[in-house]
Design a protein around this motif. Structure first.
Motif, PDB file in Angstrom:
ATOM      1  N   ILE A 104      16.869 -27.466   2.731  1.00 11.45           N
ATOM      2  CA  ILE A 104      16.294 -26.334   3.456  1.00 11.45           C
ATOM      3  C   ILE A 104      15.676 -26.875   4.738  1.00 11.45           C
ATOM      4  O   ILE A 104      14.918 -27.848   4.716  1.00 11.45           O
ATOM      5  N   ALA A 105      16.007 -26.244   5.857  1.00 11.36           N
ATOM      6  CA  ALA A 105      15.379 -26.555   7.141  1.00 11.36           C
ATOM      7  C   ALA A 105      14.612 -25.311   7.581  1.00 11.36           C
ATOM      8  O   ALA A 105      15.178 -24.219   7.652  1.00 11.36           O
ATOM      9  N   PHE A 106      13.325 -25.461   7.877  1.00  7.47           N
ATOM     10  CA  PHE A 106      12.462 -24.323   8.206  1.00  7.47           C
ATOM     11  C   PHE A 106      11.835 -24.514   9.575  1.00  7.47           C
ATOM     12  O   PHE A 106      11.435 -25.614   9.944  1.00  7.47           O
ATOM     13  N   ARG A 107      11.739 -23.412  10.318  1.00  7.98           N
ATOM     14  CA  ARG A 107      10.976 -23.417  11.563  1.00  7.98           C
ATOM     15  C   ARG A 107      10.604 -21.991  11.954  1.00  7.98           C
ATOM     16  O   ARG A 107      11.215 -21.024  11.476  1.00  7.98           O
ATOM     17  N   MET A 108       9.600 -21.867  12.803  1.00 10.99           N
ATOM     18  CA  MET A 108       9.247 -20.584  13.376  1.00 10.99           C
ATOM     19  C   MET A 108      10.046 -20.410  14.669  1.00 10.99           C
ATOM     20  O   MET A 108      10.169 -21.347  15.459  1.00 10.99           O
ATOM     21  N   VAL A 109      10.608 -19.221  14.867  1.00 10.65           N
ATOM     22  CA  VAL A 109      11.418 -18.948  16.052  1.00 10.65           C
ATOM     23  C   VAL A 109      10.966 -17.641  16.685  1.00 10.65           C
ATOM     24  O   VAL A 109      10.242 -16.850  16.075  1.00 10.65           O
ATOM     25  N   ASP A 110      11.411 -17.419  17.929  1.00 11.53           N
ATOM     26  CA  ASP A 110      11.087 -16.155  18.584  1.00 11.53           C
ATOM     27  C   ASP A 110      11.867 -15.039  17.913  1.00 11.53           C
ATOM     28  O   ASP A 110      13.002 -15.221  17.497  1.00 11.53           O
ATOM     29  N   GLY A 111      11.252 -13.889  17.837  1.00 13.41           N
ATOM     30  CA  GLY A 111      11.876 -12.769  17.160  1.00 13.41           C
ATOM     31  C   GLY A 111      12.435 -11.722  18.096  1.00 13.41           C
ATOM     32  O   GLY A 111      13.021 -10.745  17.643  1.00 13.41           O
ATOM     33  N   ALA A 112      12.262 -11.895  19.401  1.00 13.98           N
ATOM     34  CA  ALA A 112      12.739 -10.946  20.416  1.00 13.98           C
ATOM     35  C   ALA A 112      12.133  -9.561  20.190  1.00 13.98           C
ATOM     36  O   ALA A 112      11.280  -9.127  20.945  1.00 13.98           O
ATOM     37  N   ASP A 113      12.568  -8.886  19.129  1.00 11.23           N
ATOM     38  CA  ASP A 113      12.103  -7.528  18.888  1.00 11.23           C
ATOM     39  C   ASP A 113      10.736  -7.492  18.227  1.00 11.23           C
ATOM     40  O   ASP A 113      10.101  -6.438  18.175  1.00 11.23           O
ATOM     41  N   SER A 114      10.252  -8.610  17.690  1.00  8.00           N
ATOM     42  CA  SER A 114       8.968  -8.591  16.988  1.00  8.00           C
ATOM     43  C   SER A 114       7.922  -9.480  17.659  1.00  8.00           C
ATOM     44  O   SER A 114       6.794  -9.557  17.187  1.00  8.00           O
ATOM     45  N   ASP A 115       8.284 -10.170  18.740  1.00  8.70           N
ATOM     46  CA  ASP A 115       7.295 -10.934  19.496  1.00  8.70           C
ATOM     47  C   ASP A 115       6.547  -9.962  20.396  1.00  8.70           C
ATOM     48  O   ASP A 115       6.788  -9.870  21.608  1.00  8.70           O
ATOM     49  N   GLY A 116       5.657  -9.216  19.792  1.00  7.63           N
ATOM     50  CA  GLY A 116       5.018  -8.115  20.505  1.00  7.63           C
ATOM     51  C   GLY A 116       3.800  -8.532  21.306  1.00  7.63           C
ATOM     52  O   GLY A 116       3.193  -9.577  21.087  1.00  7.63           O
ATOM     53  N   CYS A 117       3.442  -7.706  22.267  1.00  9.23           N
ATOM     54  CA  CYS A 117       2.248  -7.900  23.084  1.00  9.23           C
ATOM     55  C   CYS A 117       1.456  -6.594  23.108  1.00  9.23           C
ATOM     56  O   CYS A 117       2.027  -5.505  23.027  1.00  9.23           O
ATOM     57  N   SER A 118       0.135  -6.738  23.231  1.00  7.46           N
ATOM     58  CA  SER A 118      -0.723  -5.565  23.342  1.00  7.46           C
ATOM     59  C   SER A 118      -1.862  -5.890  24.303  1.00  7.46           C
ATOM     60  O   SER A 118      -2.351  -7.028  24.336  1.00  7.46           O
ATOM     61  N   VAL A 119      -2.264  -4.908  25.094  1.00  4.48           N
ATOM     62  CA  VAL A 119      -3.336  -5.089  26.070  1.00  4.48           C
ATOM     63  C   VAL A 119      -4.588  -4.404  25.543  1.00  4.48           C
ATOM     64  O   VAL A 119      -4.558  -3.226  25.162  1.00  4.48           O
ATOM     65  N   ASP A 120      -5.702  -5.151  25.486  1.00  7.22           N
ATOM     66  CA  ASP A 120      -6.939  -4.569  24.960  1.00  7.22           C
ATOM     67  C   ASP A 120      -7.639  -3.734  26.030  1.00  7.22           C
ATOM     68  O   ASP A 120      -7.157  -3.611  27.173  1.00  7.22           O
ATOM     69  N   ASP A 121      -8.779  -3.178  25.687  1.00  8.81           N
ATOM     70  CA  ASP A 121      -9.492  -2.283  26.604  1.00  8.81           C
ATOM     71  C   ASP A 121     -10.005  -3.006  27.842  1.00  8.81           C
ATOM     72  O   ASP A 121     -10.287  -2.387  28.867  1.00  8.81           O
TER      73      ASP A 121
END
Length: 319
Positions: free
Chosen positions: A91-108
């Motif tokens: 098994i080879a494991f790593r974290m990768v970019d999700g494109a559709d789930s690499d979300g951003c949000s701007v706070d107040d």
């Protein structure tokens, strides 16, 4: 008088030059050269990443765990070998970019909070002798990766339309986009699903999350396939990091173990949920992650979220 042919003389001169070059090499260079020869001597190929004593290597961002047999076949470092790995050869494991789930949000306050590398990827090397059940057994290659630019052009209605057209027979996926273990658009049934669970004997088992089939390489090498599974940690899919903490079990707990389970074809009926089923008889297949490897996976996932994850969740809740 002994005479030599011109070709023989050339070969003797070449051998002498090699000996002379070796003689002037520093001791560490001679040792490295001998090690490299040993590390490249396996019949299946050899590992190109970092290892103690290697001076030049390919950067490897994966976490690996392999069986002794796999290590012997591909000259893998001893540090990656575990006899606890069951149900897969590696098994080879790593974290990768999700494109559709690499979300951003701007706070107040106008500050952006982004979650990058939000997808956990397991690349699993499976012996074909397992003969795992498949919804589409003729599929030898499947590429369902979603890290392409078209995910920035959201068109939900088109995706829904494809699903409905597929059920009516008006739309067919092109070759390479048909999964092996599950059915496209879950029609006529979902097929086989995978999940990550945490087993803590004596206390219970808890779900971590579903993990999705996003790739398959049949006959990757003689007698072996590669299955690629991914888990999105994004809030859009409802899998918050708390679930990855396996119900509060302390990090490094020596008793628990992460498992990757493959549901049977009848798992979509009113039977028990995947983590409630008997292991292994309640599943089509079970992969047992060695304890130490499971903890490394967990740390990698939590590190990927880290404070950015908390900031992101808080920013979303303010909207």
């Amino acid at each position: 008088m002994i005479t030599f042919s011109p070709s023989r003389i050339l070969s003797l001169l070449a051998a002498a030059a090699t000996l002379a070059a070796t003689a002037i090499l520093p001791a560490h260079a001679q040792g490295t050269k001998a090690l490299e020869k040993e590390w490249r001597s396996c019949e299946g190929g050899y590992y190109t990443g970092p290892r103690e004593g290697r001076r030049n290597y390919v950067l490897d961002k994966y976490l690996w765990v392999v069986t002794p047999a796999f290590a012997k076949r591909f000259c893998m470092p001893e540090s990656m070998v575990s006899e606890e790995l069951k149900g897969a050869e590696a098994i080879a494991f790593r974290m990768v970019d999700g494109a559709d789930s690499d979300g951003c949000s701007v706070d107040d306050a106008g500050k952006a909070h982004c979650m990058e590398n939000s997808t956990a990827r397991f690349e699993i090397y499976l012996p074909q002798s397992l003969n795992l059940p498949a919804a589409n057994p003729d599929v030898k290659f499947f590429e369902g990766g979603r890290t392409t630019s078209d995910w920035h052009l959201s068109n939900i209605s088109e995706r829904i339309s494809r699903s409905r057209r597929y059920e009516k027979g008006d739309y067919r996926l092109p070759p390479g986009e048909v999964p092996r273990f599950r059915n496209p658009f879950a029609y006529p049934n979902p097929g086989h699903r995978f999940g990550l669970i945490y087993s803590h004997e004596g206390t219970g088992r808890w779900p971590v999350s579903p993990i999705w089939e996003v790739g398959f390489r049949g006959d990757w090498i003689k007698g072996m396939d590669m299955l690629i599974l991914e888990q999105q940690l994004g809030v859009y899919f409802g899998f918050e990091m708390d679930q990855y903490k396996a119900s509060g079990i302390p990090l490094g707990n020596p008793q628990g173990q992460y498992l990757i389970v493959m549901d049977k074809g009848d798992s979509q009926t009113n039977g028990p949920r995947s983590w409630e089923k008997k292991i292994p008889s309640g599943h089509a297949h079970v992969i047992y992650l060695p304890h130490d490897f499971g903890q490394l996976v967990r740390r990698a996932a939590m590190k990927s979220g880290g404070s950015n994850w908390t900031d992101f969740i808080n920013a979303v809740r303010q909207r």
